[in-house]
Write a protein that holds these residues in place. Structure first.
Motif, PDB file in Angstrom:
ATOM      1  N   TRP A 132       0.748  -1.073   0.121  1.00 36.44           N
ATOM      2  CA  TRP A 132       0.142  -0.018   0.047  1.00 36.44           C
ATOM      3  C   TRP A 132       0.870   1.266  -0.060  1.00 36.44           C
ATOM      4  CZ3 TRP A 132      -0.344   3.281   4.600  1.00 36.44           C
ATOM      5  CH2 TRP A 132       0.176   2.645   5.719  1.00 36.44           C
ATOM      6  N   GLU A 141       1.504  10.382  15.263  1.00 34.52           N
ATOM      7  CA  GLU A 141       0.575  11.192  14.579  1.00 34.52           C
ATOM      8  C   GLU A 141      -0.656  11.258  15.594  1.00 34.52           C
ATOM      9  OE1 GLU A 141       0.921   9.030  10.097  1.00 34.52           O
ATOM     10  OE2 GLU A 141      -0.570   8.137  11.326  1.00 34.52           O
ATOM     11  N   ARG A 142      -1.352  12.236  15.110  1.00 37.22           N
ATOM     12  CA  ARG A 142      -2.609  12.797  15.593  1.00 37.22           C
ATOM     13  C   ARG A 142      -2.591  13.086  17.071  1.00 37.22           C
ATOM     14  NH1 ARG A 142      -6.607  12.715  11.959  1.00 37.22           N
ATOM     15  NH2 ARG A 142      -5.937  11.780   9.962  1.00 37.22           N
ATOM     16  N   TYR A 191       3.374   0.507  10.489  1.00 41.06           N
ATOM     17  CA  TYR A 191       2.163   0.599  10.896  1.00 41.06           C
ATOM     18  C   TYR A 191       1.618  -0.641  11.622  1.00 41.06           C
ATOM     19  CZ  TYR A 191       1.550   5.593   9.066  1.00 41.06           C
ATOM     20  OH  TYR A 191       1.890   6.734   8.761  1.00 41.06           O
ATOM     21  N   ASP A 230      -5.629   6.035  13.923  1.00 41.97           N
ATOM     22  CA  ASP A 230      -6.114   7.503  14.168  1.00 41.97           C
ATOM     23  C   ASP A 230      -6.945   7.220  15.293  1.00 41.97           C
ATOM     24  OD1 ASP A 230      -5.115   7.486  11.628  1.00 41.97           O
ATOM     25  OD2 ASP A 230      -6.869   8.242  10.639  1.00 41.97           O
ATOM     26  N   GLU A 239     -12.035   6.353  10.004  1.00 41.22           N
ATOM     27  CA  GLU A 239     -10.849   6.792  10.604  1.00 41.22           C
ATOM     28  C   GLU A 239     -10.931   8.281  10.952  1.00 41.22           C
ATOM     29  OE1 GLU A 239      -7.723   6.348   7.529  1.00 41.22           O
ATOM     30  OE2 GLU A 239      -7.126   4.493   8.778  1.00 41.22           O
ATOM     31  N   GLY A 268      -5.999   5.827   3.197  1.00 45.51           N
ATOM     32  CA  GLY A 268      -4.732   6.625   3.443  1.00 45.51           C
ATOM     33  C   GLY A 268      -4.414   7.892   3.553  1.00 45.51           C
ATOM     34  N   TRP A 269      -3.446   8.481   2.838  1.00 43.81           N
ATOM     35  CA  TRP A 269      -3.357   9.687   2.508  1.00 43.81           C
ATOM     36  C   TRP A 269      -4.389  10.396   1.528  1.00 43.81           C
ATOM     37  CZ3 TRP A 269      -0.760  11.297   6.367  1.00 43.81           C
ATOM     38  CH2 TRP A 269       0.261  10.394   6.861  1.00 43.81           C
ATOM     39  N   GLN A 320      -9.110  15.636   4.842  1.00 41.19           N
ATOM     40  CA  GLN A 320      -9.356  14.548   5.983  1.00 41.19           C
ATOM     41  C   GLN A 320      -9.488  15.236   7.432  1.00 41.19           C
ATOM     42  OE1 GLN A 320      -6.491  11.699   7.066  1.00 41.19           O
ATOM     43  NE2 GLN A 320      -8.057   9.814   7.124  1.00 41.19           N
TER      44      GLN A 320
HETATM   45  C1  GAL Z   1      -4.377   7.670   6.858  1.00 41.02           C
HETATM   46  C2  GAL Z   1      -4.244   8.276   8.430  1.00 41.02           C
HETATM   47  C3  GAL Z   1      -3.375   9.114   8.648  1.00 41.02           C
HETATM   48  C4  GAL Z   1      -1.903   8.477   8.099  1.00 41.02           C
HETATM   49  C5  GAL Z   1      -2.221   7.698   6.957  1.00 41.02           C
HETATM   50  C6  GAL Z   1      -0.848   6.868   6.662  1.00 41.02           C
HETATM   51  O1  GAL Z   1      -5.507   6.851   6.795  1.00 41.02           O
HETATM   52  O2  GAL Z   1      -5.706   8.883   8.501  1.00 41.02           O
HETATM   53  O3  GAL Z   1      -3.213   9.683   9.995  1.00 41.02           O
HETATM   54  O4  GAL Z   1      -1.886   7.470   9.382  1.00 41.02           O
HETATM   55  O5  GAL Z   1      -3.188   6.870   6.708  1.00 41.02           O
HETATM   56  O6  GAL Z   1      -1.098   6.516   5.230  1.00 41.02           O
END
Ligand code: GAL
Length: 345
Positions: A79, A125-126, A149, A181, A230, A250-251, A287
């Protein structure tokens, strides 16, 4: 926002911006989503996936301080695992929500010990911070992860000042469950909750924290089961709880959804996409990360905060902040390229 008809509010916000981008002191008064935002020292603000805490008349914005090079993690071939070095957690302060002063890195990354959660090669993160009235401590929770992750854990840090150096206490899988998240929510009665994507991001858990906010109590609920939600952002309005979430891509942006409940722990009823206007089917190309309650002379209003990720240059991800509008119990978030924050305060 309930005191004003929607059309008047939108007209007010937009019209004000035509004549007033700065006030008499030449300070910014408007929010221009998607542009580069500079701090009061002229440096682009680096506070992604963040949240804001209001304390003693000051807003403190905590976020991911991203490294300046983005790469595709070779350990994750299946991914789009674009990532940067984790630079710790930054803090910015402001009294007006437009002009932000850099207060420094309040949770420092670890530069040598590769086994530390905070090592720059890992994921931080977050971050979210809440104040504990009983202990007098500022408590930060954040998503800590391995570079692929797979660790899926939550870290906790504390400080006796909002903008001091936080002490890292360690990480755990809350209630023995995966956690990615996440956000925190402190209710009017002082109880606090940790809300996190769990079960391989398939189901969102809401977990009651201990009175000192440092541990899960073991009491949690499973929400949006197998719906892969998420980026939770939660707030309370007129005795109802509201939560905005994203899908799981993802992003890359996807369609936001909001839900309403009578209790933080649920049951949550899904209401649909709150976004309206340009790119509303993809959350304005962003997001969710947080909803900030703003208490001003126009009553309680709320700013929805989003990240517009730039996956191949993550440090250049932008901020999208928009006011929330209520129609009865329903909420709407309209795209506004520029709006005057004083119009809602
Ligand atoms: C998103 C998530 C982000 C980060 C990202 C990594 O889904 O909300 O905080 O983790 O994936 O690809």
């Amino acid at each position: 926002m309930k005191y004003y008809p929607v059309y008047l509010l939108l007209a007010g916000i937009v019209c004000t911006t035509i004549t007033a981008c700065t006030d008499k002191t030449n300070k910014a008064t408007t929010i221009k989503s998607g542009t580069v935002w500079h701090d009061t020292g002229g440096t682009p603000i680096n506070a992604h996936g963040g949240g804001i805490m209001h304390h003693d008349g000051v807003y403190y914005w905590y976020g991911e301080y991203k490294g300046d090079s983005t790469y595709w993690n070779p350990n994750v071939p299946h991914w789009e695992c674009y990532r940067t070095e984790a630079g710790g957690i930054s803090c910015y302060s402001s009294k007006d929500l437009c002009n932000w002063t850099f207060e420094g890195i309040v949770l420092e990354p670890e530069m040598t010990d590769t086994t530390s959660d905070l090592h720059y090669s890992h994921v931080l993160e977050r971050p979210k911070v809440i104040y504990n009235d009983k202990t007098g401590q500022f408590v930060m929770w954040l998503h800590v992860d391995s570079d692929d992750y797979s660790k899926a854990a939550a870290g906790v840090a504390v400080c006796d000042k909002p903008d001091g150096k936080f002490t890292y206490l360690g990480s755990m899988r809350p209630n023995g469950q995966m956690s990615r998240d996440m956000t925190l929510f402190k209710d009017d009665d002082g109880k606090a909750y940790h809300i996190y994507s769990s079960e391989q991001n398939a189901t969102l858990h809401i977990s009651l924290l201990s009175d000192d906010y440092l541990h899960p109590t073991g009491h949690y609920t499973r929400n949006f089961i197998n719906r892969h939600r998420e980026a939770p952002a939660i707030f309370k309005h007129d005795q109802k709880y509201y939560m905005i979430t994203s899908g799981c891509s993802g992003w890359n942006p996807n369609q936001a959804e909001y839900a309403i409940a009578d209790s933080v722990l649920g049951i949550w009823t899904v209401k649909g996409n709150p976004c309206i206007g340009e790119n509303s089917g993809q959350t304005f190309l962003a997001q969710s990360t947080f909803v900030l309650p703003v208490h001003g002379d126009k009553g309680s209003t709320y700013i929805a905060m989003f990240d517009r990720w730039n996956k191949t240059d993550l440090i250049d991800s932008r901020y999208v902040w928009l006011p929330i509008i209520f129609k009865g119990e329903s909420m709407e978030i309209h795209w506004l390229p520029e709006w005057d924050v004083n119009a809602i305060k």
